[in-house]
Every structure is written in structure tokens, then in C-alpha cells.
Scaffold this active site. Structure first.
Site, PDB file in Angstrom:
ATOM      1  CE  LYS A  22      -1.589   1.736   3.917  1.00  0.00           C
ATOM      2  NZ  LYS A  22      -1.501   3.146   4.277  1.00  0.00           N
ATOM      3  CG  ASN A  23       2.489   2.820   3.504  1.00  0.00           C
ATOM      4  OD1 ASN A  23       1.333   3.208   3.341  1.00  0.00           O
ATOM      5  ND2 ASN A  23       2.996   2.576   4.704  1.00  0.00           N
ATOM      6  CB  CYS A 120      -3.953   6.365  11.022  1.00  0.00           C
ATOM      7  SG  CYS A 120      -4.763   5.053  10.109  1.00  0.00           S
ATOM      8  NE  ARG A 125       1.072   9.944  10.371  1.00  0.00           N
ATOM      9  CZ  ARG A 125       0.540   8.969   9.652  1.00  0.00           C
ATOM     10  NH1 ARG A 125      -0.713   8.673   9.761  1.00  0.00           N
ATOM     11  NH2 ARG A 125       1.282   8.286   8.808  1.00  0.00           N
ATOM     12  CG  ASP A 309       3.039   1.298   9.480  1.00  0.00           C
ATOM     13  OD1 ASP A 309       2.778   2.162  10.330  1.00  0.00           O
ATOM     14  OD2 ASP A 309       3.125   1.556   8.260  1.00  0.00           O
ATOM     15  NE  ARG A 401      -6.785   5.014   5.811  1.00  0.00           N
ATOM     16  CZ  ARG A 401      -6.305   6.142   6.281  1.00  0.00           C
ATOM     17  NH1 ARG A 401      -6.848   6.673   7.363  1.00  0.00           N
ATOM     18  NH2 ARG A 401      -5.302   6.736   5.719  1.00  0.00           N
TER      19      ARG A 401
HETATM   20  C1  UD1 Z   1       4.841   6.598   6.552  1.00  0.00           C
HETATM   21  C2  UD1 Z   1       3.831   5.504   6.337  1.00  0.00           C
HETATM   22  C3  UD1 Z   1       3.280   5.022   7.664  1.00  0.00           C
HETATM   23  C4  UD1 Z   1       4.414   4.628   8.597  1.00  0.00           C
HETATM   24  C5  UD1 Z   1       5.465   5.720   8.692  1.00  0.00           C
HETATM   25  C6  UD1 Z   1       6.697   5.284   9.455  1.00  0.00           C
HETATM   26  C7  UD1 Z   1       2.904   6.063   4.193  1.00  0.00           C
HETATM   27  C8  UD1 Z   1       1.755   6.607   3.432  1.00  0.00           C
HETATM   28  N1  UD1 Z   1       2.780   6.037   5.518  1.00  0.00           N
HETATM   29  O1  UD1 Z   1       4.135   7.666   7.190  1.00  0.00           O
HETATM   30  O2  UD1 Z   1       2.434   3.913   7.405  1.00  0.00           O
HETATM   31  O3  UD1 Z   1       3.887   4.393   9.876  1.00  0.00           O
HETATM   32  O4  UD1 Z   1       5.890   6.119   7.378  1.00  0.00           O
HETATM   33  O5  UD1 Z   1       7.260   4.162   8.884  1.00  0.00           O
HETATM   34  O6  UD1 Z   1       3.890   5.617   3.627  1.00  0.00           O
HETATM   35  N2  UD1 Z   1       8.085  13.851  10.848  1.00  0.00           N
HETATM   36  C9  UD1 Z   1       8.388  15.161  11.133  1.00  0.00           C
HETATM   37  N3  UD1 Z   1       8.284  16.078  10.116  1.00  0.00           N
HETATM   38  C10 UD1 Z   1       7.897  15.734   8.851  1.00  0.00           C
HETATM   39  C11 UD1 Z   1       7.607  14.388   8.579  1.00  0.00           C
HETATM   40  C12 UD1 Z   1       7.708  13.457   9.601  1.00  0.00           C
HETATM   41  O7  UD1 Z   1       8.747  15.510  12.250  1.00  0.00           O
HETATM   42  O8  UD1 Z   1       7.820  16.614   7.985  1.00  0.00           O
HETATM   43  C13 UD1 Z   1       8.202  12.834  11.929  1.00  0.00           C
HETATM   44  C14 UD1 Z   1       6.855  12.170  12.248  1.00  0.00           C
HETATM   45  O9  UD1 Z   1       6.109  12.913  13.183  1.00  0.00           O
HETATM   46  C15 UD1 Z   1       7.312  10.838  12.803  1.00  0.00           C
HETATM   47  C16 UD1 Z   1       8.593  10.540  11.992  1.00  0.00           C
HETATM   48  O10 UD1 Z   1       8.998  11.782  11.450  1.00  0.00           O
HETATM   49  O11 UD1 Z   1       7.668  10.969  14.159  1.00  0.00           O
HETATM   50  C17 UD1 Z   1       8.388   9.548  10.872  1.00  0.00           C
HETATM   51  O12 UD1 Z   1       7.312   9.935  10.057  1.00  0.00           O
HETATM   52  P1  UD1 Z   1       7.253   9.590   8.512  1.00  0.00           P
HETATM   53  O13 UD1 Z   1       8.278   8.550   8.194  1.00  0.00           O
HETATM   54  O14 UD1 Z   1       7.275  10.841   7.730  1.00  0.00           O
HETATM   55  O15 UD1 Z   1       5.812   8.943   8.391  1.00  0.00           O
HETATM   56  P2  UD1 Z   1       4.751   9.108   7.272  1.00  0.00           P
HETATM   57  O16 UD1 Z   1       5.422   9.409   5.946  1.00  0.00           O
HETATM   58  O17 UD1 Z   1       3.667   9.991   7.763  1.00  0.00           O
END
Ligand code: UD1
Length: 424
Positions: A22-23, A120, A125, A309, A401
Site C-alpha cells: 500500500k505505502n 490515521c 504527523r 506499522d 484502508r
Molecule cells: C509513513 C507511512 C506510515 C508509517 C510511517 C513510518 C505512508 C503513506 N505512511 O508515514 O504507514 O507508519 O511512514 O514508517 O507511507 N516527521 C516530522 N516532520 C515531517 C515528517 C515526519 O517531524 O515533515 C516525523 C513524524 O512525526 C514521525 C517521523 O517523522 O515521528 C516519521 O514519520 P514519517 O516517516 O514521515 O511517516 P509518514 O510518511 O507519515
């Protein structure tokens, strides 16, 4: 409204085939609009997140055709890439990965206007790292009052970008925009998840020049334009891991097919520590457990660490393991919402900050519980299958989802599970 009715207590046995990731799909489907030529993507999971993203892509003028249930043809030619372009509907605000349309559109048209991502509720995030990356490439980024991100640039120019937190989303998003920037971009402290590599491979098959995906330094040499491509996506690491945890929690024996065992190493290793047996084949794994399981310690980390996850699903197996397990969630701050629900089923868990302390019990009982997010929902299904008696799981839209044909697959393994539709 729909809910799952599950009668637990059966060891799950048999074979299950894992869908596409999915991701990875969310990144790849967004990247497909970066060319005016047709892209054909195979092994796309038929889950609500991918269908929602495809609807959004269609709404802005791309042509989307399902060639079969798992093969999607996308042509981004019809998108009008001027300031009239706006990605916003009630669906797109629900999915987190709508943010990939910012990188894709900014790269292709140097303009993006996309509703802020939902997804979610597992923590704050933020998307500050995505924005920092786009700005470093030369874009101006504004967040409008209506909760939309508007990014524009006369031109994007390759730069050196250091991510101070490892972020899957920021890495993919910056990689997409940089693919069509002028010159060379270096992304340092990049995420290394399998889906980063998959999106990079897809972009390269479209004519991009990306090196180092899967390591923490990604180098992107911008190209002028991308072309159409045919691509088959990787299988879903987390769906596979969920069935692995299910085999263990129910003391079953499942052959999980269409996987890349290397992507599952952190999960296999923990299940083995717990006393389960994991046998790896070329593109499948067999997971077996009987008798007593042992407690263990888990800390979620970026890949190749244990995936956040999978945290909830493995906890559903740990509640039935002898001794005290410690689960530390180091990525998101709100990922223990399944705990009160597991407690209703007889689990013994105490949460202190980002740590769950699980005291193993010898059995769970059925209960009425609610899914708070996608993976929490999967964990409740695992627990209900392992519990004695009947459970009802509500808010299953979260589960749909990310899991294709979840109930069909579980029934084929001997699980007793029905989807109940009610009017209200
Ligand atoms: C993606 C996955 C999600 C998974 C996560 C971590 C998708 C669509 N979703 O989510 O299923 O749980 O990776 O493996 O692929 N952060 C910041 N600033 C930012 C972006 C992130 O501080 O601009 C922090 C987040 O709060 C979190 C960490 O970085 O603590 C990791 O987040 P991130 O890897 O970006 O997760 P997602 O891309 O939202």
C-alpha cells in the site's frame, strides 16, 4: 456501517497470498502523473487508500483505468498544470499520502495546491520536513486558511538537503520533486524503507536518475522530463507481517506467499525470539507456533528496524506470551490506542509514555471493541481470532484502508469471521 463478527479459538492454517505494498502504491500512483505518457502499474493493492488517491488523480484531469483488479493505467496528460489546479475533496483530506501529490505536481508543473493530509490519528504527523525540502529546491510554500498547501517555483534547482528526522514521506516527496529539478540533489539521512526503493525504481523506469535509494544518502540528478513506463510493485511488508503475527497468536501454521523475506527480517527475528518458527523460502515464509510463547522486548525504528506499522499486531501476540514484554514506540506518540481495547479482551498492559509493559496471560476472551486506526484494527482482529468466544470489531473502515480482502483471506485460513452490515 460495517463491523466484523469473529469467533476465536481456531489455529489459523493454510496459505495466503500477499497483495502489493500500500505505502509503495501511494507513492508510485502519485509519481505516475509526472509524465504525459501512459504508465501501467501492476500489483496495486485493491484497498480504499489506493482507490481514494486514484479518484483524486482522476478529479484533476488524469485518465485512470483499471485494466484488471490489480493493474492500473494512468495518463497524466489531461491535467491542467496552472493555478486553476487544486486537489481537494472530502476523500483526499482523509488520506495521509495525499502529500505525495505535492512533490509530483511541483516537480512536473512547478505548482501544487493540495489539501492538507489526514490519515490515521497516531500522533502529530507534521510535514515540516517536506516543506523544508521543497523550499530548499527553490519553491515558495504557503499554507492557506482553508488548510491547503500551495507550493510554487519558477524553477526547481538541485540542492543538498539534510533531514533531521528520518521520514518516509519527506524522502519520497523530495525525491519526486528533485527528479524534475535542474542539477543534482542530495538527500541525507534519507529513509531506507523498501517502498522508498520501489518508488525510486519506478521513477528511474520513467527516465529519472536516482541513485542510492535504500541507503541513507540518495542522489538525484534532475532530468527534463519523464516518460511512460510499465512497472510491477513490491509486496506489502506489513500485510505479510500481520499474517505472521496472526499465525503466532493463534498458534497456527501459515505459508505466506508473494513476499520478499528480506523485508520481513526484523519481524521474523522477533517472532523467533518469542519461540515461533519462521522458515524463509525464495518468495514466501512459513510461520508456525505451538505451545508456549516467550515475552520479548521491541523498539520501533526506521527500516531496517522493527516497523511502527507492526507494533500493534505483534503486541496482540505478546499479550499471550509468558512473562513481561516491553514495547517501545519511538516513531509516533499516539500508537497505543488499541491498548484499552485489548484490555477489554483480558490482556494485561500498562502504558507509560512511549512504552507498553505487557504481562502475558494464558488466554483472551471475546469482547466488543473499536478500531482506532488501521494497524490497531488489525491487532484487534488478531486478538479476536486468538481469543475464546465471540468478538465484534467496529470502525473497520480503518482496516479496509490497507488490507485487501482481509476477511476472505482469514476465512480461507480457517478463521471464523463475518462482515456484518447494519443500516445506521
Ligand atoms: C509513513 C507511512 C506510515 C508509517 C510511517 C513510518 C505512508 C503513506 N505512511 O508515514 O504507514 O507508519 O511512514 O514508517 O507511507 N516527521 C516530522 N516532520 C515531517 C515528517 C515526519 O517531524 O515533515 C516525523 C513524524 O512525526 C514521525 C517521523 O517523522 O515521528 C516519521 O514519520 P514519517 O516517516 O514521515 O511517516 P509518514 O510518511 O507519515
Amino acid at each position: 456501517m460495517k463491523h466484523y463478527a469473529i469467533t476465536g479459538g481456531n489455529a489459523l492454517e493454510g496459505e495466503v497470498v500477499i497483495a502489493g505494498a500500500k505505502n509503495a502504491a501511494l507513492g508510485i500512483l502519485a509519481a505516475a502523473i509526472m509524465t504525459d505518457e501512459k504508465c501501467v502499474i501492476e500489483n496495486v493493492p485493491f484497498v480504499s487508500d489506493t482507490r481514494t488517491l486514484l479518484k483524486a488523480i482522476e478529479n484533476i484531469g488524469a485518465e485512470v483505468r483499471y485494466l484488471d483488479r490489480h493493474t492500473v493505467q494512468i495518463c497524466g496528460k489531461g491535467i491542467v498544470g496552472d493555478e486553476s489546479l487544486s486537489v481537494d475533496d472530502e476523500y483526499i483530506r482523509k488520506i495521509r499520502a495525499s502529500y505525495y501529490l505535492i512533490g509530483a505536481l511541483l516537480g512536473k508543473y512547478k505548482y501544487a495546491n493540495v489539501a492538507l493530509p489526514g490519515g490515521c490519528d497516531i500522533g502529530s504527523r507534521p510535514i515540516d520536513l517536506h516543506i523544508k525540502g521543497f523550499e530548499t529546491l527553490g519553491a515558495e510554500v504557503e499554507i492557506s486558511n482553508g488548510g491547503k498547501i500551495v507550493a510554487k517555483a519558477d524553477k526547481l534547482k538541485g540542492e543538498h538537503i539534510y533531514l533531521d528526522t528520518v521520514s518516509v514521506g519527506a524522502t519520497i516527496n523530495i525525491m519526486m520533486a528533485a527528479a524534475l529539478a535542474e542539477g543534482k540533489t542530495t538527500i541525507e539521512n534519507a529513509a531506507k524503507e523498501p517502498h522508498i526503493v520501489d518508488v525510486a525504481n519506478f521513477l528511474n523506469s520513467m527516465g529519472a536518475n536516482i541513485k542510492g535509494a535504500g541507503t541513507d544518502v540518495i542522489r538525484v540528478r534532475g532530468v527534463e522530463k519523464l516518460h511512460g513506463a510499465e512497472y510491477t510493485m513490491i509486496p506489502d511488508q506489513i500485510e505479510a507481517g500481520t499474517f505472521m503475527a496472526m499465525a503466532v497468536a493463534t498458534r497456527g501454521n501459515i505459508l505466506i506467499k508473494n513476499v520478499i523475506p528480506k523485508h520481513l527480517e526484523s519481524i521474523s527475528s522477533k517472532l523467533t525470539d518469542m519461540g515461533a518458527k519462521v522458515i524463509e523460502y525464495d518468495d514466501s515464509v512459513r510461520v508456525m507456533a505451538d505451545g508456549k510463547l516467550k515475552a520479548t522486548q521491541i523498539k520501533t525504528l526506521p527500516y531496517p528496524g522493527f516497523p511502527t506499522d507492526m507494533q500493534a499486531q505483534i503486541a496482540a501476540a505478546l499479550v499471550l506470551s509468558e512473562g513481561t514484554s516491553i514495547v517501545i514506540e519511538s516513531i509516533f506518540e499516539n500508537r497505543f490506542q488499541y491498548v484499552p481495547e485489548l484490555i477489554k479482551m483480558g490482556a494485561k498492559i500498562r502504558v507509560e509514555g512511549n512504552t507498553a509493559i505487557i504481562t502475558g496471560v494464558s488466554g483472551l476472551h471475546g469482547a466488543k471493541v473499536e478500531a482506532s486506526d488501521l494497524r490497531a484494527g488489525a491487532a484487534l482482529v488478531i486478538a479476536a481470532l486468538a481469543a475464546e468466544g465471540d468478538s465484534e470489531i467496529y470502525d473497520i473502515d480503518f482496516i479496509l484502508r490497507g488490507y485487501e480482502d482481509f476477511d476472505d483471506k482469514i476465512r480461507s485460513l480457517g478463521g471464523i469471521m463475518e462482515v456484518i452490515k447494519t443500516d445506521d
